[in-house]
Design an enzyme around this catalytic site. Sequence first.
Site, short mmCIF file in Angstrom:
data_model
loop_
_atom_site.label_atom_id
_atom_site.label_comp_id
_atom_site.label_asym_id
_atom_site.label_seq_id
_atom_site.Cartn_x
_atom_site.Cartn_y
_atom_site.Cartn_z
N ASN A 153 2.19 1.54 4.39
CA ASN A 153 2.55 0.28 5.06
C ASN A 153 2.30 0.35 6.57
OD1 ASN A 153 5.48 -1.82 5.61
ND2 ASN A 153 3.46 -2.50 5.03
N ASP A 158 -8.32 3.87 1.10
CA ASP A 158 -7.30 4.29 2.06
C ASP A 158 -8.00 4.76 3.33
OD1 ASP A 158 -5.38 5.58 3.51
OD2 ASP A 158 -4.52 6.66 1.81
N CYS A 187 0.86 -1.19 0.00
CA CYS A 187 0.00 0.00 0.00
C CYS A 187 0.90 1.23 0.00
CB CYS A 187 -0.98 -0.02 1.18
SG CYS A 187 -0.21 0.03 2.81
N CYS A 216 -1.39 0.82 7.42
CA CYS A 216 -2.83 0.51 7.54
C CYS A 216 -3.19 -0.73 6.73
CB CYS A 216 -3.68 1.71 7.10
SG CYS A 216 -3.45 3.19 8.12
N ARG A 217 -3.37 -0.58 5.41
CA ARG A 217 -3.96 -1.69 4.63
C ARG A 217 -3.04 -2.88 4.47
NH1 ARG A 217 -5.32 2.16 -0.27
NH2 ARG A 217 -3.37 3.03 0.58
N SER A 218 -1.80 -2.66 4.00
CA SER A 218 -0.97 -3.84 3.66
C SER A 218 -0.52 -4.65 4.88
CB SER A 218 0.20 -3.47 2.75
OG SER A 218 1.10 -2.60 3.38
P1 4NP Z 1 -1.85 2.82 4.07
O1 4NP Z 1 -2.50 4.17 4.65
O2 4NP Z 1 -1.30 3.16 2.70
O3 4NP Z 1 -3.01 1.89 4.01
O4 4NP Z 1 -0.78 2.40 5.07
C1 4NP Z 1 -1.78 5.37 4.73
C2 4NP Z 1 -0.90 5.57 5.77
C3 4NP Z 1 -0.21 6.77 5.87
C4 4NP Z 1 -0.42 7.75 4.92
C5 4NP Z 1 -1.30 7.55 3.87
C6 4NP Z 1 -1.98 6.35 3.78
N1 4NP Z 1 0.28 9.00 5.04
O5 4NP Z 1 0.02 9.89 4.21
O6 4NP Z 1 1.10 9.16 5.96
#
Ligand code: 4NP
Length: 160
Positions: A13, A127, A10, A15-17
């Site tokens: 790294n 997201d 993702c 939240c989702r992945s």
């Molecule tokens: P992820 O979510 O891609 O599912 O881990 C996010 C985590 C952090 C951010 C964006 C999306 N960020 O902008 O810091």
Amino acid sequence: MPNVRVLFVCLGNICRSPLAEAIFIDKVTRKNLLHHFEIDSCGTSNYHIGDQPDSRTITSAHKNGIKISHSCRQLTSDDLAYFDYIIAMDQSNHQNILRLSNNGIHAEKVFLMRDFDVQGKGEEVPDPYFGDEKTFQEVFEILDRSADNFLQYIQETVLK
Ligand code: 4NP
């Protein structure tokens, strides 16, 4: 029997992945198949390198009975050569993975997580970073369904 290397990707790294990784590890463990797999996750960005999953990700995993443990790392070009299945959470991750892939030579290994979701095939895993608890639960359910079908696909095609 082959060793199947699976990488969930993702943006951050956190939240989702890492949640996809934890859910998939749980499923293969329950089926006694963990020895057939190497399972990891990473982010396309460098925003959170070394961080543990977001506290809301951990809460979501635990609420759904899943253990989670991961230290954030960024996707590298070596990952594209090493892993057999590189599974992107959304189109932007998918494009960024292909951009790292030398002239697309690894493109056949790159999938969207929801290619394996019977409800919403080909859509994105939203997201949840700016979302609330409800968003995290929606993400959990999407990942849970997609991971079930991805594992079934691997069992039917590779571990048969
Ligand atoms: P992820 O979510 O891609 O599912 O881990 C996010 C985590 C952090 C951010 C964006 C999306 N960020 O902008 O810091």
